[in-house]
Structures are given as C-alpha cells and as structure tokens.
Design a protein around this motif. Structure first.
Motif, short mmCIF file in Angstrom:
data_model
loop_
_atom_site.label_atom_id
_atom_site.label_comp_id
_atom_site.label_asym_id
_atom_site.label_seq_id
_atom_site.Cartn_x
_atom_site.Cartn_y
_atom_site.Cartn_z
N ARG A 49 14.61 79.64 18.04
CA ARG A 49 15.62 80.45 17.35
C ARG A 49 16.27 81.43 18.32
O ARG A 49 17.49 81.63 18.30
CB ARG A 49 14.97 81.21 16.20
N THR A 50 15.46 82.03 19.19
CA THR A 50 16.00 82.95 20.19
C THR A 50 16.93 82.22 21.15
O THR A 50 17.99 82.75 21.54
CB THR A 50 14.86 83.63 20.98
N PHE A 51 16.55 81.01 21.53
CA PHE A 51 17.42 80.21 22.41
C PHE A 51 18.82 80.12 21.82
O PHE A 51 19.82 80.34 22.52
CB PHE A 51 16.85 78.80 22.60
N PHE A 52 18.91 79.79 20.53
CA PHE A 52 20.22 79.59 19.91
C PHE A 52 20.97 80.90 19.68
O PHE A 52 22.16 80.88 19.35
CB PHE A 52 20.07 78.81 18.60
N ASN A 53 20.30 82.02 19.87
CA ASN A 53 21.01 83.30 19.85
C ASN A 53 21.84 83.50 21.12
O ASN A 53 22.76 84.32 21.14
CB ASN A 53 20.02 84.47 19.73
N TYR A 54 21.50 82.74 22.16
CA TYR A 54 22.16 82.90 23.46
C TYR A 54 23.02 81.71 23.86
O TYR A 54 24.03 81.89 24.54
CB TYR A 54 21.10 83.14 24.55
N PHE A 55 22.61 80.53 23.45
CA PHE A 55 23.35 79.33 23.85
C PHE A 55 23.50 78.39 22.65
O PHE A 55 22.55 78.21 21.89
CB PHE A 55 22.61 78.58 24.97
N PRO A 56 24.67 77.75 22.51
CA PRO A 56 24.87 76.83 21.38
C PRO A 56 24.16 75.50 21.55
O PRO A 56 23.87 74.82 20.58
CB PRO A 56 26.40 76.64 21.36
N HIS A 57 23.89 75.11 22.81
CA HIS A 57 23.17 73.86 23.08
C HIS A 57 22.60 73.92 24.49
O HIS A 57 22.91 74.84 25.27
CB HIS A 57 24.07 72.64 22.89
N LYS A 58 21.78 72.94 24.81
CA LYS A 58 21.06 72.99 26.10
C LYS A 58 22.01 72.90 27.29
O LYS A 58 21.74 73.49 28.36
CB LYS A 58 20.03 71.86 26.18
N GLU A 59 23.14 72.19 27.14
CA GLU A 59 24.07 72.05 28.26
C GLU A 59 24.63 73.40 28.71
O GLU A 59 24.79 73.65 29.90
CB GLU A 59 25.20 71.09 27.90
N HIS A 60 24.92 74.27 27.75
CA HIS A 60 25.42 75.60 28.11
C HIS A 60 24.37 76.39 28.87
O HIS A 60 24.70 77.17 29.78
CB HIS A 60 25.87 76.36 26.87
N ALA A 61 23.11 76.21 28.50
CA ALA A 61 22.03 76.90 29.21
C ALA A 61 21.90 76.36 30.63
O ALA A 61 21.74 77.13 31.59
CB ALA A 61 20.71 76.73 28.46
N ILE A 62 21.98 75.05 30.80
CA ILE A 62 21.90 74.45 32.13
C ILE A 62 23.08 74.88 32.99
O ILE A 62 22.94 75.16 34.18
CB ILE A 62 21.82 72.91 32.04
#
Length: 203
Positions: A49-62
């Motif tokens: 849930r915290t992940f999705f507070n910062y990025f909409p999907h894994k590609e944006h995080a990468i």
C-alpha cells in the motif's frame, strides 16, 4: 509544526528513494519484467500500500520517477533571468536533474537498463510526454509566446531527445558519462545540427 513538517517530508523522500533504489537493484538482478511490486516493497521494508502511495506501477519505481524533478525544472523556468536564452534555461533544468541522479550513482546504471528494456523505454516515453507538455507551457509563458507555438515545444522536445540519444550512446560507449553526452547534444543544438541546411528546399 514546521519541524514536524520538515521531518515528515524527509521521511517521504527517504521512503521514495528506498523504493527506487530497491526497484533498480532488483531490476538489474532479475530483469525488469521479472520484478514484482511485492518484492520491491519487501526490499524497501514497506507495505505494498505504501508503494502505491509513491508510484503508480513498478516501471515508475524502476525509472526513479520523482515529481520533485519536474517541479524544480518548472521553477527554474519561472525564475530564469530575463536575458537567459530559452535553450540555456532548458539546459540548466536538465543538468540539475541529471546531476541529482548522477550524485546518487544511478544515472549510468538506470540509463543502460532503460535502453535495454522495451517496456521501460515505452514507459519513459509515455511519462516524458506529459512532462514535456508542462515544460513547454512554462517555457512558452516565459518566452511570451502563445500556447501552441512551435519554438518552445521544439526546444523542450529537442532537450528530451538529447537525453535519450545520450543514454543510447552511453550504452554503446560506457566510458563516456551520460551528462557529458547530454552536454554535447545541447552544444550541437545551440550551434545548429546542420548549418549547411538549404532552407530553400522547404520554402
């Protein structure tokens, strides 16, 4: 309240950085298509849930997408000296972001990964389109040109192209830093890519 707000912001920045670092590390180890959001969140010691507070999907995080970079670029355009050329303003905005990534030791690794992954390259292009729209609007306002003008749009798009070309060239020649290649691209833009171009051919 000011101290609490500052601490809260620092924690948010630290969490975003931890997620981006974990995403990049896992993508380099396993390949971007084989990394899951759950793995990234676990590696950063946060919830999904915290992940999705910062990025909409894994590609944006990468990709390490950070909204602060765009905000800083827009602020740079709003506060640029009146005598500064539009391309110079764009260079300072791009240089600021690249140096931030370079200081984190991410620029080369992330650039190589992006250029080797069609999925990441596609996501970069998609996200860049919206960034370029906002930057173009800000640059057009600074230049006193109406919305829809060609010149500010072309300057912003050419700057983005210089960055993408630099990443591609760095992949082929890792010995040359990405920032150096981007600087060379801007110098060519400033000089004119083809000074011998015969404009009569398009008149």
């Amino acid at each position: 309240m000011g101290a609490e707000g500052g601490l809260r912001e620092r924690k948010k920045l630290q969490t975003r950085a931890a997620l981006a670092d974990a995403a990049l590390r896992l993508a380099l180890e396993k390949g971007p298509d084989h990394v899951t959001v759950e793995e990234i969140a676990e590696a950063a010691d946060v919830s999904v849930r915290t992940f999705f507070n910062y990025f909409p999907h894994k590609e944006h995080a990468i990709l390490g997408r950070n909204p602060e970079h765009l905000e800083r670029a827009l602020e740079r355009m709003r506060t640029a000296p009146a005598e500064e050329s539009p391309l110079t303003t764009m260079w300072y905005a791009v240089q600021d972001v690249l140096r931030d990534l370079e200081n984190d030791g991410e620029l080369s690794r992330r650039g190589e990964l992006i250029m080797s992954s069609p999925t990441l390259l596609y996501q970069l292009m998609l996200s860049s389109i919206d960034d370029e729209r906002q930057l173009t609007a800000a640059l057009a306002e600074r230049m006193g040109e109406p919305a829809g003008s060609t010149r500010p749009a072309l300057i912003v798009s050419a700057a983005g192209a210089a960055c993408r070309v630099a990443m591609e060239l760095h992949k082929a020649a890792p010995g040359r830093p990405v920032l150096e290649l981007v600087r060379e691209g801007f110098q060519l833009l400033a000089q004119g890519i083809d000074p011998a171009f015969d404009q009569r051919g398009i008149s």
